[in-house]
Scaffold this motif. Sequence first.
Motif, short mmCIF file in Angstrom:
data_model
loop_
_atom_site.label_atom_id
_atom_site.label_comp_id
_atom_site.label_asym_id
_atom_site.label_seq_id
_atom_site.Cartn_x
_atom_site.Cartn_y
_atom_site.Cartn_z
N VAL A 114 23.78 5.14 10.85
CA VAL A 114 22.67 3.96 11.86
C VAL A 114 21.62 4.10 10.72
O VAL A 114 21.08 5.27 10.46
CB VAL A 114 22.26 4.67 12.93
CG1 VAL A 114 20.97 3.78 13.32
CG2 VAL A 114 23.52 4.77 14.04
N ASN A 115 21.07 3.03 10.18
CA ASN A 115 20.33 2.63 8.99
C ASN A 115 20.35 3.83 7.95
O ASN A 115 19.34 4.38 7.72
CB ASN A 115 18.96 2.48 9.77
CG ASN A 115 18.64 1.51 10.59
OD1 ASN A 115 19.52 0.39 10.51
ND2 ASN A 115 17.49 1.38 11.18
N ASN A 116 21.59 3.95 7.43
CA ASN A 116 21.85 4.90 6.45
C ASN A 116 21.61 6.29 6.71
O ASN A 116 21.51 6.99 5.93
CB ASN A 116 21.06 4.29 5.03
CG ASN A 116 21.55 3.24 4.46
OD1 ASN A 116 22.79 3.02 4.43
ND2 ASN A 116 20.69 2.41 4.17
N ASN A 120 11.93 -1.85 11.48
CA ASN A 120 11.58 -3.68 11.39
C ASN A 120 12.26 -4.11 12.67
O ASN A 120 12.92 -5.31 12.30
CB ASN A 120 11.97 -4.14 10.12
CG ASN A 120 10.84 -3.41 8.89
OD1 ASN A 120 9.99 -3.20 9.20
ND2 ASN A 120 11.66 -3.18 7.93
N ASP A 121 12.47 -3.67 13.92
CA ASP A 121 13.12 -4.36 14.92
C ASP A 121 14.85 -4.32 14.66
O ASP A 121 15.20 -5.33 14.97
CB ASP A 121 12.44 -5.53 15.37
CG ASP A 121 12.74 -5.65 16.90
OD1 ASP A 121 12.90 -4.77 17.61
OD2 ASP A 121 12.59 -6.92 17.37
N GLU A 122 15.29 -3.62 13.75
CA GLU A 122 16.71 -3.86 13.19
C GLU A 122 17.33 -2.65 13.40
O GLU A 122 16.75 -1.55 12.94
CB GLU A 122 16.67 -4.37 12.12
CG GLU A 122 17.93 -4.78 11.61
CD GLU A 122 18.02 -5.61 10.15
OE1 GLU A 122 17.90 -6.79 10.13
OE2 GLU A 122 18.38 -4.61 9.21
N LEU A 123 18.72 -2.51 13.64
CA LEU A 123 19.57 -1.45 13.57
C LEU A 123 20.92 -1.70 12.75
O LEU A 123 21.38 -2.92 13.40
CB LEU A 123 19.74 -0.96 14.96
CG LEU A 123 20.01 0.88 15.29
CD1 LEU A 123 18.69 1.35 14.95
CD2 LEU A 123 20.51 0.78 16.56
N VAL A 124 21.08 -0.96 11.84
CA VAL A 124 22.35 -1.55 11.14
C VAL A 124 23.52 -0.20 11.23
O VAL A 124 23.13 0.91 11.09
CB VAL A 124 22.20 -1.54 9.53
CG1 VAL A 124 23.60 -1.91 9.11
CG2 VAL A 124 21.30 -2.72 9.31
#
Length: 227
Positions: free
Chosen positions: A60-62, A78-82
């Motif tokens: 999650v987010n690296n 920044n209001d984002e999840l990868v």
Amino acid sequence: MKVLIKRFLEGKTWFDEFNIEYKDDETVLELLDKIKAIDRSITYRSFCRSSICGTCAIKVNNKTILACKSKVKDFVENDELVIQPLDRVKVIKDLVVDNDIIEDRLKKNKTWFEFNGNYLQKPEDLKKIEKQTDCILCMACFAECEALDYDKNFGGPFAFTKVYRFFFDTRDKLKQERIDIAKENGLYNCINCQKCVIVCPKGIASAYDIKMLQSCDVNNVEINNFF
């Protein structure tokens, strides 16, 4: 919040995007469940939801994490999840990776008991290996292990932690043979990057375990001298 999930199917990869609201106490696994209710085709593993089975390890987010243990709020940027599958292991579909590597590494390192005839153990002897028995084989350490970039056959942190667990068990009779087997599987190829220590959800320091096994081989010191 924008959530990007890396998809994998039949050799093709892409990212799907979702806009999801989350609560402060919500875990990444609970977030995935919400997304799966929107798109049933998204695939991931989860069983115990209690940080015991180790099946829900992802990136999650690296950052390599256990989805059931990790709060969404701690990883949002920044209001984002990868969300992506683990590194350094074969991906089967989406976030599901091939965990046959666990059985392979454990078999190669002979991580099972060969009793010396004594089945009883004192509490103080158990304490010597108590932390190592916490390993849940989640492969987080394996996914972060930089030594694998140089040696694909390197046993991996979790495997050597298991070797440690049996080597320092007073009931086991193999001892030096365990070290010799571990050497065949790259015991000395650890580059001491410490990433296994950073990501382990159980706080196990596999890099320390590896150093201890190396020391026992090189110095031929009595096991009890280390405690």
